[in-house]
Design an enzyme around this catalytic site. Structure first.
Site, mmCIF file in Angstrom:
data_model
loop_
_atom_site.group_PDB
_atom_site.id
_atom_site.type_symbol
_atom_site.label_atom_id
_atom_site.label_comp_id
_atom_site.label_asym_id
_atom_site.label_seq_id
_atom_site.Cartn_x
_atom_site.Cartn_y
_atom_site.Cartn_z
ATOM 1 N N GLU A 132 0.841 -1.224 -0.001
ATOM 2 C CA GLU A 132 -0.097 -0.104 0.009
ATOM 3 C C GLU A 132 0.761 1.163 -0.104
ATOM 4 O O GLU A 132 0.228 2.379 0.268
ATOM 5 C CB GLU A 132 -1.056 0.042 1.072
ATOM 6 C CG GLU A 132 -1.822 -1.231 0.998
ATOM 7 C CD GLU A 132 -3.187 -0.817 2.025
ATOM 8 O OE1 GLU A 132 -4.413 -0.746 1.895
ATOM 9 O OE2 GLU A 132 -2.862 -1.187 3.164
ATOM 10 N N HIS A 141 -0.635 5.463 8.037
ATOM 11 C CA HIS A 141 -1.745 4.747 7.609
ATOM 12 C C HIS A 141 -1.830 3.783 8.538
ATOM 13 O O HIS A 141 -0.768 3.014 8.866
ATOM 14 C CB HIS A 141 -1.635 4.012 6.220
ATOM 15 C CG HIS A 141 -2.573 2.808 5.946
ATOM 16 N ND1 HIS A 141 -3.926 2.986 6.046
ATOM 17 C CD2 HIS A 141 -2.263 1.434 5.898
ATOM 18 C CE1 HIS A 141 -4.402 1.880 5.965
ATOM 19 N NE2 HIS A 141 -3.533 1.058 5.605
ATOM 20 N N HIS A 182 -4.688 0.953 11.125
ATOM 21 C CA HIS A 182 -5.912 0.013 11.315
ATOM 22 C C HIS A 182 -6.429 0.169 12.831
ATOM 23 O O HIS A 182 -6.819 -0.629 13.249
ATOM 24 C CB HIS A 182 -5.939 -1.165 11.096
ATOM 25 C CG HIS A 182 -5.090 -1.491 9.684
ATOM 26 N ND1 HIS A 182 -3.872 -2.369 9.631
ATOM 27 C CD2 HIS A 182 -5.272 -0.940 8.272
ATOM 28 C CE1 HIS A 182 -3.604 -2.486 8.632
ATOM 29 N NE2 HIS A 182 -4.392 -1.608 7.669
ATOM 30 N N HIS A 236 -11.359 -0.969 6.694
ATOM 31 C CA HIS A 236 -10.055 -1.012 6.712
ATOM 32 C C HIS A 236 -9.119 -0.312 7.676
ATOM 33 O O HIS A 236 -8.460 -0.885 8.487
ATOM 34 C CB HIS A 236 -9.674 -0.666 5.026
ATOM 35 C CG HIS A 236 -8.223 -0.696 4.872
ATOM 36 N ND1 HIS A 236 -7.683 -0.787 3.529
ATOM 37 C CD2 HIS A 236 -7.001 -0.852 5.552
ATOM 38 C CE1 HIS A 236 -6.304 -0.874 3.385
ATOM 39 N NE2 HIS A 236 -6.015 -1.039 4.916
#
Length: 248
Positions: free
Chosen positions: A76, A95, A97, A167
């Site tokens: 990603e 980024h 989760h 996500h």
């Protein structure tokens, strides 16, 4: 190729460890930093659990997600590349989760600021990226191409944070310290908001309150960084902070 300084390397290694310690990253997720203001390259670890990242793992990527290093890269990386492409003001991207944030990506209750420390979230619900609008209803929800990264960056717009349905989220900042601060307090705010919703209807910060709180507190994000950095410093061997061959 851009030179990675010892300070840049140490800060990005520390950012990985801080985000793990604060419960934002675990075995997955990643944080990057633009190589310099206005640059079209950024530093991001090779494909590795954040808590294991050392300075020698940091790879220079371009805005197409390419790197000259043969080691395996994050699937990603396009999240970072396309946000940097669209947002020249952004110097760092996280980024994650983080567990309290993800539920807000799958319900109609928007993530909004309830904490003064999260005034950066602003006076309206944080945008949610719906990947099925771009990739159809049989994707793995991962951002594994430039077009998907560009679509996510479009949803982010000029916001400091965007959620990704089912996500996770992205948090950006004008410095690595600010992006880390925002990622940590987005998780803290999500936890507080969920707790408040279980008790009743929260009174969210107004747009004016959010702006005022952000103006007062955002300049002090480095205070949190300094504390968090000291907490992880004993866990980072000195050898893990030295740039590898060709980095400096």
């Amino acid at each position: 190729m851009t030179t990675l300084t010892t300070t840049q390397a140490a800060d990005l290694v520390a950012a990985n460890r801080i985000l793990v310690r604060q419960g934002v990253l675990d075995a997955f997720g990643h944080v990057s930093a633009r190589t310099a203001p206005g640059a079209d390259t950024f530093w991001l670890s090779r494909n590795l659990a954040p808590g294991s990242v050392t300075a020698s793992d940091l790879l220079e990527h371009d805005l197409d997600g390419h790197t000259r290093d043969p080691r395996r890269t994050y699937l990603e990386r396009f999240i970072h590349a396309e946000i940097y492409r669209r947002r020249p003001d952004v110097m760092a991207v996280v980024h994650s989760h983080s567990p309290s944030v993800v539920p807000f990506s799958v319900v109609g209750t928007g993530l909004r600021p309830v904490l003064h420390m999260a005034g950066f979230l602003g006076g309206r619900a944080i945008p949610v990226f719906e990947i099925s609008d771009v990739a159809g209803d049989a994707s793995d929800l991962l951002i594994t191409s430039s077009p998907l990264g560009a679509a996510l960056a479009g949803t982010l717009g000029d916001s400091p944070v965007a959620l990704m349905r089912g996500h996770g989220s992205v948090a950006v900042g004008g410095s690595l310290q600010e992006a880390v601060y925002r990622a940590v307090y987005t998780e803290a705010n999500a936890h507080a908001q969920a707790t408040a919703l279980a008790l009743g209807q929260p009174r969210y910060l107004s747009a004016g309150e959010a702006a005022a709180a952000n103006a007062t507190i955002s300049g002090q994000a480095v205070r949190a960084w300094d504390v968090w950095h000291e907490q992880v410093r004993p866990d980072i061997p000195a050898g893990d902070l030295a740039p590898g061959p060709g980095q400096e």
